[in-house]
Enzyme design. Structure first.
Site, PDB file in Angstrom:
ATOM      1  N   GLY A  84       0.840  -1.188   0.000  1.00  0.00           N
ATOM      2  CA  GLY A  84       0.000   0.000   0.000  1.00  0.00           C
ATOM      3  C   GLY A  84       0.874   1.235   0.000  1.00  0.00           C
ATOM      4  O   GLY A  84       2.004   1.217  -0.481  1.00  0.00           O
ATOM      5  N   ARG A  85       0.381   2.319   0.567  1.00  0.00           N
ATOM      6  CA  ARG A  85       1.144   3.562   0.574  1.00  0.00           C
ATOM      7  C   ARG A  85       2.436   3.424   1.358  1.00  0.00           C
ATOM      8  O   ARG A  85       3.491   3.886   0.922  1.00  0.00           O
ATOM      9  CB  ARG A  85       0.295   4.686   1.171  1.00  0.00           C
ATOM     10  CG  ARG A  85      -0.962   5.004   0.383  1.00  0.00           C
ATOM     11  CD  ARG A  85      -1.638   6.233   0.950  1.00  0.00           C
ATOM     12  NE  ARG A  85      -2.925   6.471   0.325  1.00  0.00           N
ATOM     13  CZ  ARG A  85      -3.587   7.611   0.391  1.00  0.00           C
ATOM     14  NH1 ARG A  85      -3.089   8.616   1.079  1.00  0.00           N
ATOM     15  NH2 ARG A  85      -4.755   7.766  -0.205  1.00  0.00           N
ATOM     16  N   ARG A 143      -2.921  -9.565  -1.948  1.00  0.00           N
ATOM     17  CA  ARG A 143      -3.925 -10.534  -2.356  1.00  0.00           C
ATOM     18  C   ARG A 143      -3.997 -10.653  -3.871  1.00  0.00           C
ATOM     19  O   ARG A 143      -4.316 -11.707  -4.413  1.00  0.00           O
ATOM     20  CB  ARG A 143      -5.287 -10.146  -1.788  1.00  0.00           C
ATOM     21  CG  ARG A 143      -5.425 -10.406  -0.293  1.00  0.00           C
ATOM     22  CD  ARG A 143      -6.743  -9.924   0.246  1.00  0.00           C
ATOM     23  NE  ARG A 143      -6.874  -8.476   0.155  1.00  0.00           N
ATOM     24  CZ  ARG A 143      -7.934  -7.785   0.536  1.00  0.00           C
ATOM     25  NH1 ARG A 143      -8.991  -8.428   1.007  1.00  0.00           N
ATOM     26  NH2 ARG A 143      -7.964  -6.479   0.437  1.00  0.00           N
ATOM     27  N   ARG A 162       0.689  -4.478  12.291  1.00  0.00           N
ATOM     28  CA  ARG A 162      -0.023  -4.797  13.516  1.00  0.00           C
ATOM     29  C   ARG A 162       0.569  -6.072  14.114  1.00  0.00           C
ATOM     30  O   ARG A 162       0.976  -6.986  13.382  1.00  0.00           O
ATOM     31  CB  ARG A 162      -1.522  -4.993  13.251  1.00  0.00           C
ATOM     32  CG  ARG A 162      -2.263  -3.699  12.925  1.00  0.00           C
ATOM     33  CD  ARG A 162      -2.309  -2.762  14.111  1.00  0.00           C
ATOM     34  NE  ARG A 162      -3.112  -1.568  13.877  1.00  0.00           N
ATOM     35  CZ  ARG A 162      -2.622  -0.399  13.494  1.00  0.00           C
ATOM     36  NH1 ARG A 162      -1.311  -0.255  13.292  1.00  0.00           N
ATOM     37  NH2 ARG A 162      -3.425   0.634  13.324  1.00  0.00           N
ATOM     38  N   GLU A 204       0.454  -5.963  23.092  1.00  0.00           N
ATOM     39  CA  GLU A 204       0.405  -4.523  23.365  1.00  0.00           C
ATOM     40  C   GLU A 204      -0.736  -4.163  24.324  1.00  0.00           C
ATOM     41  O   GLU A 204      -1.824  -4.721  24.217  1.00  0.00           O
ATOM     42  CB  GLU A 204       0.190  -3.746  22.054  1.00  0.00           C
ATOM     43  CG  GLU A 204       1.356  -3.779  21.111  1.00  0.00           C
ATOM     44  CD  GLU A 204       1.086  -2.972  19.844  1.00  0.00           C
ATOM     45  OE1 GLU A 204       0.249  -2.028  19.887  1.00  0.00           O
ATOM     46  OE2 GLU A 204       1.693  -3.262  18.819  1.00  0.00           O
ATOM     47  N   HIS A 248       5.455   0.560  19.409  1.00  0.00           N
ATOM     48  CA  HIS A 248       4.421   1.041  18.497  1.00  0.00           C
ATOM     49  C   HIS A 248       4.531   2.558  18.284  1.00  0.00           C
ATOM     50  O   HIS A 248       3.566   3.308  18.492  1.00  0.00           O
ATOM     51  CB  HIS A 248       3.026   0.676  19.001  1.00  0.00           C
ATOM     52  CG  HIS A 248       1.996   0.620  17.899  1.00  0.00           C
ATOM     53  ND1 HIS A 248       0.902  -0.190  17.955  1.00  0.00           N
ATOM     54  CD2 HIS A 248       1.901   1.296  16.725  1.00  0.00           C
ATOM     55  CE1 HIS A 248       0.170  -0.021  16.857  1.00  0.00           C
ATOM     56  NE2 HIS A 248       0.759   0.879  16.101  1.00  0.00           N
ATOM     57  N   VAL A 249       5.708   2.983  17.856  1.00  0.00           N
ATOM     58  CA  VAL A 249       5.972   4.408  17.645  1.00  0.00           C
ATOM     59  C   VAL A 249       6.294   4.739  16.195  1.00  0.00           C
ATOM     60  O   VAL A 249       6.613   5.892  15.876  1.00  0.00           O
ATOM     61  CB  VAL A 249       7.128   4.902  18.551  1.00  0.00           C
ATOM     62  CG1 VAL A 249       6.740   4.813  20.013  1.00  0.00           C
ATOM     63  CG2 VAL A 249       8.422   4.122  18.283  1.00  0.00           C
TER      64      VAL A 249
END
Length: 310
Positions: free
Chosen positions: A151-152, A173, A230, A259, A277-278
């Site tokens: 993606g981006r 996919r 994630r 987390e 998670h930064v």
């Protein structure tokens, strides 16, 4: 009268002040404050600002009868009950594009740190250990990098890799239109081809434990994994086993399944670099995410189309 906005994610004071210029803010970044705000003010709340990890449940949506707009501050929205919200006609937006550069930067920071063993070399230097007592580490440049989720963010990771003369391929996919990078329709084949795997795919049920023992085995004993998507995408137990056994050479994680609690199975390992998670956060990225939210919300309450609908 300004619309009532429930904020469920932590925001610096300056960003809250900017939002408060247009909204009557109920700031509830903790579970306790969240429950109290919904119980006391649920009937008047017209908008919610959250993020993919914090989310907004279907039952919470049901307790907000005036709700019109739900926004994820960043790109992710896996824990927002989007289908349920759509049945109510609620407008859904996210911060797509606002912090892509920051995440891609951090992905490469993790890759460089784990491949070149920066944390251990820093510790050795502080302990007075000279380079002759340390094993050589591989170069980063001139290798192969597989992007999982082009993606981006994945595209920006690929762009940065080009600066290191790294060959890039990807797995989605389905192939991306107009993309000239090599496409693998089988994730294990991509892992087998790659020296590095960077995970940039969305979270959620569809990608749960996408990176499992079989993918790690295919990546191999000289391969490195980086995850900036994630925590749920990577099977933590399988990763811990692969790192301990030498099935892969190392990993860099900004996200993990436990987390906000540290991933206990990984903490004692020296061939992993962990950050809390930064990847998507910096003063610039945070400001850009808030700008996107304000623009989307302003458009919505003016009866206009939002810029980044989910």
């Amino acid at each position: 009268m300004k619309p009532s906005l429930l904020v469920l994610t932590s925001l610096p004071d300056d960003n809250r002040e900017r939002i408060a210029a247009s909204f009557d803010i109920l700031y509830a970044p903790t579970h306790e404050a969240r429950a109290k705000s919904i119980a006391k003010h649920g009937a008047t709340i017209r908008a919610v600002l959250t993020n993919g990890t914090t989310g907004l449940s279907a039952s919470e949506v049901d307790r907000l009868p005036a709700l019109e707009l739900v926004s994820a501050l960043g790109a992710g929205y896996e824990n927002i009950a989007t289908d349920h919200a759509r049945t109510r006609g609620i407008v859904l937006t996210n911060g797509a594009g606002a912090n892509d550069d920051c995440v891609a930067d951090h992905a490469f920071a993790l890759l460089l740190a784990v491949v070149r063993d920066v944390p251990q070399r820093d510790r050795a230097t502080r302990d007075g250990i000279w380079r002759d007592a340390l094993p050589l580490r591989p170069s980063v440049s001139g290798k192969r990098l597989g992007v999982i989720g082009l993606g981006r963010i994945g595209e920006k990771v690929a762009r940065r890799a080009a600066g290191f003369d790294i060959d890039v391929a990807y797995h989605n996919r389905k192939p991306r239109d107009g993309v000239t990078l090599r496409y693998f329709d089988n994730l294990r084949d991509l892992a087998r081809w790659s020296d590095y795997l960077v995970v940039a795919t969305p979270g959620g049920a569809g990608t749960h434990h996408l990176i499992d023992a079989h993918v790690l085995e295919a990546l191999g004993p000289t391969g490195f994994l980086v995850n900036v998507s994630r925590g749920s995408v990577v099977d933590t137990d399988a990763l811990a086993h692969a790192l301990k056994s030498g099935a892969i050479a190392g990993a860099g994680l900004d996200v993990y399944e436990s987390e906000p609690h540290p991933p206990q199975a990984l903490l004692h390992l020296n061939n992993i670099v962990l950050t809390p998670h930064v990847a998507g956060t910096s003063p610039e990225a945070n400001a850009a995410c808030v700008d996107t939210f304000i623009e989307n919300a302003t458009r919505h309450f003016a009866g206009e189309d939002v810029l980044t609908p989910i």
